[in-house]
Design an enzyme around this catalytic site. Sequence first.
Site, PDB file in Angstrom:
ATOM      1  N   GLU A 297       0.862  -1.189   0.000  1.00 36.70           N
ATOM      2  CA  GLU A 297       0.000   0.000   0.000  1.00 36.70           C
ATOM      3  C   GLU A 297       0.904   1.247   0.000  1.00 36.70           C
ATOM      4  OE1 GLU A 297      -3.228  -0.147   2.834  1.00 36.70           O
ATOM      5  OE2 GLU A 297      -4.318   1.394   1.716  1.00 36.70           O
TER       6      GLU A 297
ATOM      7  N   ASP B  45       1.227   4.027   1.386  1.00 37.20           N
ATOM      8  CA  ASP B  45       1.756   4.696   2.587  1.00 37.20           C
ATOM      9  C   ASP B  45       3.052   4.043   3.066  1.00 37.20           C
ATOM     10  OD1 ASP B  45      -0.157   2.608   3.105  1.00 37.20           O
ATOM     11  OD2 ASP B  45      -0.152   3.114   5.223  1.00 37.20           O
TER      12      ASP B  45
END
Length: 397
Positions: free
Chosen positions: A81, A83
């Site tokens: 992901e 982030d």
Amino acid sequence: MATQIAQGVYWVGVVDWALRNFHGHELSTHRGSTYNSYLILDEKKALVDTVWAPFTDEFIDGLSEVIDPAELDYVVVNHAEPDHSGGLPALMRLCPDATVVASKRGVESVSGHYHEDWNFKAVGTGEKISLGARELTFIEAPMLHWPDTMFTYLSGEAILMSNDGFGQHYASAFRFNDEVDQVELYEEALKYYANILTPYSGQVIKKIDEILEMNIPVSMIAPSHGVIWRKSPLQIVEKYQQWARQEPSRSAVILFDTMWHATRRMAEAIGEGLAARDVDFKAYYMPVSDRNDVLAEVFKAGAVIVGSPTLNNGIMPTIAPIMEDLKGLRFTNKVAAAFGSYGWSGEAVKRIEDHLAECKFDIAGEGVRAKWQPDRDALDSCRALAEKVAGALPAQP
Ligand code: FEO
């Protein structure tokens, strides 16, 4: 700024004090967050996870305080992901010969995000990479919370780098759990679990059992958001086991909207009925309530009671999003009920009940509908519905 957290192990992440919404606007983050990256120095040098792309420069500056990124041998991606993987393209330009280590699904998702021809190595549970005196062991943790997720364990220092697992969206001046306010910490840890991990509670229980059966020492659990669990690190594991069981409690959440305060008066009468039966409750007027905070309260509660006036033959638009969340998050062991006022058609209560049934909640009794403003009988019916909810909840411990 890089921080040494153990012999030859550095936190090289960033603190995002400004973050207030995550996953687009899906999740509120009132206390910001951190993107944790861990650097391990041995004969070989490894980095576990990076940061969200807007923080790439800051991240590489911090990393470069400790080593020249060109010296990295391994870049572990526990989860793709953005982030955690956003800093990868810039980092890999500085260490193009490093091996990118991820689960098989992780290699697919990193490739899908960045379309780069890096030296990938797919690893499965139990596979190890020797760094010299210490080694990394990989533990796949699919659906905690993406199919690609894995944990990385560092021998010697006994650090479990668990990515999103055991994380908190919690910006702090400090890096360790024993240095921060415990109420804030657990508020954020629970909100994180309730809003992200609840649907995967079955996998959480199995994965924790699997790790405990490995009988490996754990001196720290180092997630990729928030603080590192250094003091009694298994405390958060025990909390996860408890949260994953979703045991019912004698408490309730009333969530409602109201147009001309008729449904509000019904909510209050339901609250009176709950209190009369010693059920602790919280009531949320959804137009001014944070959806994710309310979901965390519903997660903790034994009952959820939803009220909406009828608008355009349906429910108020302020109620609809949380109804979707309640279904998607697959909360279990909940008693539920519905109520609402109406002027002429009055479909809202049925719509809410249908939705609560789809959530597989235990409907405590027929929902209460009040035409125009609730009269004394309607308010008594609200109190009676609350009593049914109370009767379906566990007794006081
Ligand atoms: Fe699933 Fe913190 O990203």
